[in-house]
Design a protein around this motif. Structure first.
Motif, PDB file in Angstrom:
ATOM      1  N   LEU A 168       0.734  -1.283   0.051  1.00  0.00           N
ATOM      2  CA  LEU A 168      -0.107  -0.023   0.117  1.00  0.00           C
ATOM      3  C   LEU A 168       0.751   1.167  -0.078  1.00  0.00           C
ATOM      4  N   PHE A 169       2.115   1.254   0.611  1.00  0.00           N
ATOM      5  CA  PHE A 169       2.873   2.388   0.567  1.00  0.00           C
ATOM      6  C   PHE A 169       3.397   2.589  -0.832  1.00  0.00           C
ATOM      7  N   ARG A 170       3.774   1.418  -1.376  1.00  0.00           N
ATOM      8  CA  ARG A 170       4.293   1.882  -2.977  1.00  0.00           C
ATOM      9  C   ARG A 170       3.105   2.237  -3.787  1.00  0.00           C
ATOM     10  N   LEU A 171       1.908   1.539  -3.364  1.00  0.00           N
ATOM     11  CA  LEU A 171       0.837   2.046  -4.502  1.00  0.00           C
ATOM     12  C   LEU A 171       0.731   3.686  -4.101  1.00  0.00           C
ATOM     13  N   GLU A 175       2.815   5.750  -3.112  1.00  0.00           N
ATOM     14  CA  GLU A 175       3.820   6.640  -3.482  1.00  0.00           C
ATOM     15  C   GLU A 175       3.770   6.826  -5.074  1.00  0.00           C
ATOM     16  N   SER A 176       3.180   5.601  -5.716  1.00  0.00           N
ATOM     17  CA  SER A 176       2.973   5.680  -7.211  1.00  0.00           C
ATOM     18  C   SER A 176       2.003   6.799  -7.512  1.00  0.00           C
ATOM     19  N   ASN A 177       1.075   6.942  -6.766  1.00  0.00           N
ATOM     20  CA  ASN A 177       0.039   8.102  -6.807  1.00  0.00           C
ATOM     21  C   ASN A 177       0.289   9.395  -6.411  1.00  0.00           C
ATOM     22  N   GLY A 178       1.557   9.541  -5.904  1.00  0.00           N
ATOM     23  CA  GLY A 178       2.043  11.082  -5.668  1.00  0.00           C
ATOM     24  C   GLY A 178       2.000  11.223  -4.262  1.00  0.00           C
ATOM     25  N   ALA A 182      -4.959  12.484   3.683  1.00  0.00           N
ATOM     26  CA  ALA A 182      -5.812  11.632   4.207  1.00  0.00           C
ATOM     27  C   ALA A 182      -6.977  11.229   3.255  1.00  0.00           C
ATOM     28  N   LEU A 183      -7.856  12.469   2.791  1.00  0.00           N
ATOM     29  CA  LEU A 183      -8.877  12.003   1.790  1.00  0.00           C
ATOM     30  C   LEU A 183      -8.412  11.637   0.416  1.00  0.00           C
ATOM     31  N   GLU A 184      -7.199  12.220  -0.046  1.00  0.00           N
ATOM     32  CA  GLU A 184      -6.614  11.620  -1.266  1.00  0.00           C
ATOM     33  C   GLU A 184      -6.230  10.175  -1.152  1.00  0.00           C
ATOM     34  N   ILE A 185      -5.508   9.830   0.060  1.00  0.00           N
ATOM     35  CA  ILE A 185      -5.224   8.343   0.393  1.00  0.00           C
ATOM     36  C   ILE A 185      -6.456   7.558   0.294  1.00  0.00           C
ATOM     37  N   ASN A 186      -7.346   8.030   0.779  1.00  0.00           N
ATOM     38  CA  ASN A 186      -8.830   7.117   0.705  1.00  0.00           C
ATOM     39  C   ASN A 186      -9.081   6.971  -0.627  1.00  0.00           C
ATOM     40  N   GLN A 187      -9.172   7.798  -1.505  1.00  0.00           N
ATOM     41  CA  GLN A 187      -9.523   7.459  -2.972  1.00  0.00           C
ATOM     42  C   GLN A 187      -8.710   6.585  -3.570  1.00  0.00           C
ATOM     43  N   PHE A 241      -8.261   0.832  -5.479  1.00  0.00           N
ATOM     44  CA  PHE A 241      -7.603  -0.397  -5.273  1.00  0.00           C
ATOM     45  C   PHE A 241      -7.943  -1.624  -4.720  1.00  0.00           C
ATOM     46  N   LEU A 242      -8.734  -1.392  -3.685  1.00  0.00           N
ATOM     47  CA  LEU A 242      -9.212  -2.441  -2.977  1.00  0.00           C
ATOM     48  C   LEU A 242     -10.465  -2.815  -3.549  1.00  0.00           C
TER      49      LEU A 242
END
Ligand code: TMP
Ligand code: ASP
Length: 240
Positions: free
Chosen positions: A58-61, A63-66, A156-161, A166-167
């Protein structure tokens, strides 16, 4: 090669070590399981491995999303190389579907969709029972600036999206999760820290609604070991 130094912080399920580089720490994931502020305790073989793998993925995911995170690399199956940070003692909780404490504290039934997603801040203090906090209290206590808190909320809201999408592709729903941010020792930037795992997220099967996370341990819902293995397999395809 990085050399592991003294333990800096021993948490309930991870230990953070210094290294020979002052800007780099090692986070080691343990097999311990705790809930209800440490009152319920157990241990589960390979749990540290499963949570480390989920966090790595999930960290790699992200990171690849900025999204800036502390993740650098894996040193071993349970040791993660991370940027050294000073943790901001706030749990940033994002909720998409009501579950857990929100259904106990407010008249909101489990399973209700929360639109738009709800962001809640809890102050990390066992002594005070991790009370809910808001931006004004955090600034007054000198924990973080208003700008930093605003950034944490936006991230946090960006991470949520990113996580929801992904899930969803893996047949999973994300009712809620908890994040911790830190200030990078190198440059003071706010970056995502800690872990994102079956301990810190609720994951429900999209079809059956079955819990595939630490709720199985909290609420004695079944065989915890097979649930951690199953969620690690769903999130990290290449896993043993
Ligand atoms: P809650 O329903 O107990 O408030 O939890 C919300 C989400 O945050 C859930 O996914 C579990 C996670 N969480 C932690 O990771 N650590 C904590 O200390 C708490 C309270 C929640
Ligand atoms: N207080 C939370 C719980 O009881 C923290 C944890 O995840 O252990 O579940």
């Amino acid at each position: 090669m990085v050399t592991r130094g003294e333990a800096l912080y021993r948490g309930k399920v991870k230990t953070i070590y210094r290294t020979d580089d002052e800007n780099v720490f090692i986070a080691e994931f343990h097999d311990d399981l705790t809930a209800f502020d440490g009152k319920k305790k157990s241990s589960l073989e390979k749990k540290g491995y499963y949570n480390a793998k989920i966090s790595e993925k999930l960290f790699r995911l992200l990171e690849s999303n900025g999204i800036p995170t502390h993740f650098k690399d894996m040193l071993s199956e349970t040791e993660m190389l991370v940027d050294a940070v000073q943790i901001i003692p706030i749990e940033v909780i994002v909720r998409n579907i009501a579950a857990g404490s929100i259904t106990r504290k407010y008249p909101v039934e489990e399973g209700r969709k929360l639109v738009p997603p709800v962001v809640v801040l809890d102050y990390k203090s066992d002594e005070h029972g991790d009370p809910m906090i808001n931006e004004d209290i955090a600034v007054a206590m000198g924990i973080a600036s208003m700008d930093e808190l605003g950034l944490m909320r936006r991230l946090a809201l960006e991470i949520n999206q990113v996580l929801i999408k992904f899930l969803d592709e893996r047949g999973l729903v994300l009712p809620d999760f908890k994040l911790e941010f830190g200030r990078s020792k190198k440059d003071g930037r706010i970056i995502l820290a800690d872990e994102i795992s079956a301990d810190t997220c609720r994951f429900w099967d999209k079809e059956t609604g079955e819990s595939l996370d630490k709720d199985v341990f909290r609420n004695d819902l079944g065989d915890v070991g097979s649930v951690y293995q199953e969620i690690a397999r769903r999130i990290v395809s290449e896993i043993s």
